[in-house]
Design an enzyme around this catalytic site. Structure first.
Site, mmCIF file in Angstrom:
data_model
loop_
_atom_site.group_PDB
_atom_site.id
_atom_site.type_symbol
_atom_site.label_atom_id
_atom_site.label_comp_id
_atom_site.label_asym_id
_atom_site.label_seq_id
_atom_site.Cartn_x
_atom_site.Cartn_y
_atom_site.Cartn_z
ATOM 1 N N SER A 1 2.886 4.315 -6.763
ATOM 2 C CA SER A 1 3.506 5.479 -6.158
ATOM 3 C C SER A 1 3.291 5.582 -4.651
ATOM 4 C CB SER A 1 2.972 6.752 -6.814
ATOM 5 O OG SER A 1 1.568 6.852 -6.618
ATOM 6 N N SER B 1 -1.005 2.345 -8.331
ATOM 7 C CA SER B 1 -0.255 2.895 -7.202
ATOM 8 C C SER B 1 -0.703 2.452 -5.818
ATOM 9 C CB SER B 1 -0.278 4.422 -7.258
ATOM 10 O OG SER B 1 0.490 4.861 -8.339
ATOM 11 N N LYS C 1 -0.778 9.479 2.491
ATOM 12 C CA LYS C 1 0.149 9.685 1.375
ATOM 13 C C LYS C 1 0.373 11.174 1.135
ATOM 14 C CE LYS C 1 0.636 8.433 -3.541
ATOM 15 N NZ LYS C 1 0.011 7.712 -4.655
#
Lengths: 449, 139
Positions: free
Chosen positions: A149, A173, A78
């Protein structure tokens, strides 16, 4: 090679020499070339470095130096986590071109285990709420939210562009995007995975954790992820004897209020189908009530998240307010406007709850509930609400989510399993048992093209 | 009904009822698939088409069931091709293959069965009613 392999399946073939790390990497790169223009899961793909790492893994395995189940496995990271030599842009124009000098400890650990770091996956802006450009590959018209996210990580894993990915969770997330995109995720015990080298949202709520197609893959990833510096492992006496095992299906508790009762019909139907399979497999499922004061958690979670984020962004936000998205702006304003005494009260509530949540788990092998209130929303304007996942981030207890069925809107639905602190491994074992009962092996329709 | 009770119902019904019931029904774990592979040429319907139709019909099919349904629907469609081979030139379109007409009786009141006669062979009775085992829970 068109088959999308799980980490465990690929590892078996790699170790046996039936598949080489470069072949595996090429299949991932091919899918990225074929689909990422539409799915937009990647910020940057470091093809050259990945090929070099895959060749090295190939040589090592050929020489009989097999490092374990992550050796030669392509992973996505990420884009709020530092990977040496690659930008950490966090989905924000303010971070453009910001190149990391060294690997976050968790990335370094994955490399030591032989993993091939393929590149950086899309995150929503500073891992908060403003939607990213990533699309949900389960909707052929690409109009559904992938969640957030860790949107890029979830979509990339769903599409077989990488076999696993590392995401983070402050509210929901990891679990929410994984659930919307039909893959599994683990939010480990708070502190179990080091968050150094990760751009923070909230020191009190941030977790890093793995996403993959199978629960066994999550276990392989978590195994090598290093703990945070201040993480205190449990005393041996705190871990009760394991009851659950292959000859003893698990005893599960179904959390109905707020969770099972708070879903729409699509998730309800899919959860019901999943539950029926668990019961047919021999699991015991009993309803439980939530501990008193649980209903305040979401509000207090938001308060802590807002203040902590505001503390981190304070100077930059004052200087460059116009470069923040509307939802994070709202969050930071809320944080800056929160009274110190209210923030302290929220932290006190969190601490008290963390101290007494252990007893709530009672004799159960895991607490079970839907992972999200709806399937992926049919819009790109939101990443979905966090209220089904945030309580577990607030409490810091481990969570594993896994898809249980395709809901009647054609999108995947997932359940989440929760256990007491430090029982990540037991939780993964229980989740793997559930996975076998669900027998969920569907792929996004986009992959059929 | 609570979610847990509903799940029990799905599980209990899975072995008995036809799978055209409402809502998603668990697949091959509960309902082993009994149709074997079928040999043949090109299928008349693709797996993707069956998957799409199953979603529209709100049916949750497992991978194995999807495979089996593709084969079976393909065979049905192949059979339809057989009908296309018949020469129908000069044949008027029809709704039935044979001549049929409705059969009516006179709408007249006639004596029915007396209550005692109707109850005469009942194994158990409760005054004027049949007595049957409880269907839902304890009597």
């Amino acid at each position: 090679m068109n088959e999308v392999l799980s980490i465990t399946e690929a590892a078996e073939k790699l170790e046996a020499g039936e598949l080489s790390p470069t072949e595996l990497l090429d299949s991932c790169l091919e899918r990225i070339r074929q689909y990422d223009e539409r799915v937009r899961a990647w910020v940057v793909v470091d093809e050259e470095a990945a090929q070099k790492a895959a060749r090295q893994a190939e040589e090592e395995i050929a020489r009989g130096r097999y490092r374990g189940p992550l050796h030669g496995i392509p992973l996505g990271i990420k884009d709020i986590i530092d990977v040496a030599g690659l930008p950490t842009e966090a989905g924000s124009p303010l971070r453009r071109g910001h190149v990391a000098e060294r690997d976050a400890p968790l990335v370094a650990a994955l490399r030591r285990a032989g993993a091939v770091i393929l590149g950086k996956t899309v995150t929503v802006e500073f891992a908060c709420f403003d939607p990213s450009p990533t699309r949900n590959p389960w909707d052929p018209s690409l109009g559904h939210s992938p969640g957030g996210s860790s949107s890029g990580s979830a979509a990339a894993v769903a599409m077989g562009m990488c076999l696993g990915a590392i995401g983070t969770q402050t509210g929901g997330s990891l679990v929410r995007p994984a659930s919307y995109c039909g893959v599994a995720a683990c939010k480990p015990t708070y502190g179990r995975v080091d968050t150094e080298g990760v751009i923070p949202v909230s020191w009190h709520l941030d977790h890093a954790g793995p996403m993959a197609r199978r629960v066994g893959d999550l276990a392989a990833l978590l195994e090598v992820l290093p703990p945070g510096k201040d993480f205190s492992p449990p005393l041996p006496a705190q871990i009760p004897e394991k009851r659950f095992g292959p000859s003893h299906p698990p005893r599960l508790a179904l959390v109905e209020e707020l969770f099972a009762e708070g879903t729409d019909e699509a998730v309800r139907d899919a959860t019901q189908a999943g539950l029926a399979r668990l019961l047919a497999g021999g699991a015991t499922v009993e309803p439980v009530r939530l501990p008193e004061g649980f209903d305040r958690i979401n509000e207090l979670h938001s308060q802590i998240m807002a203040v902590d984020a505001a503390e981190y962004h304070r100077d930059q936000f004052a200087a460059h307010r116009d470069q923040y998205g509307p939802l994070i702006t709202q969050l930071l304003d809320q944080g800056l406007g929160t009274r110190a005494v209210d923030y302290a009260a929220a932290l006190a509530h969190q601490r008290r709850f963390r101290c007494r949540i252990d007893q709530w788990f009672g004799p159960f092998d895991a607490m079970l509930m839907p992972a999200t209130d709806t399937t992926a929303p049919a819009t790109l304007d939101t990443t979905g609400p966090k209220h089904f996942q945030a309580p577990w981030s607030y409490l810091g207890v481990p969570v594993v989510s896994l898809p249980c069925a395709i809901a009647y809107d054609g999108m995947p639905a997932a359940v989440q399993l929760v256990q007491r602190y430090h029982h990540d491994k037991l939780l993964l074992d229980v989740a793997r048992w559930c996975e076998t009962q669900f027998a969920f092996d569907r792929r996004p329709p986009l992959l059929l093209e | 009904m609570g979610l847990l009770a509903a799940a029990y119902e799905v599980m209990n019904n899975a072995g008995q009822s036809d799978r055209t019931g409402s809502g998603p029904i668990p697949g091959d774990v509960l309902r082993p698939n009994d149709s074997g592979p079928v040999m043949g040429g090109e299928m008349k319907i693709t797996r993707d088409e069956v998957e799409k139709v199953s979603l529209l019909a709100r049916l949750l099919l497992s991978e194995r069931e999807l495979e089996a349904m593709t084969q079976q629907l393909g065979r049905i469609l192949e059979y339809m091709d057989l009908l296309g081979e018949v020469n129908t030139e000069g044949v008027e379109p029809m709704a039935h293959a044979i001549e049929v007409s409705n059969v009516f009786r006179q709408d007249r009141v006639e004596p029915g069965l007396a209550r005692e006669e109707a109850l005469a062979n009942a194994p158990h009775r409760d005054e004027e009613c049949y007595l049957v085992p409880a269907v839902l829970g304890e009597p």
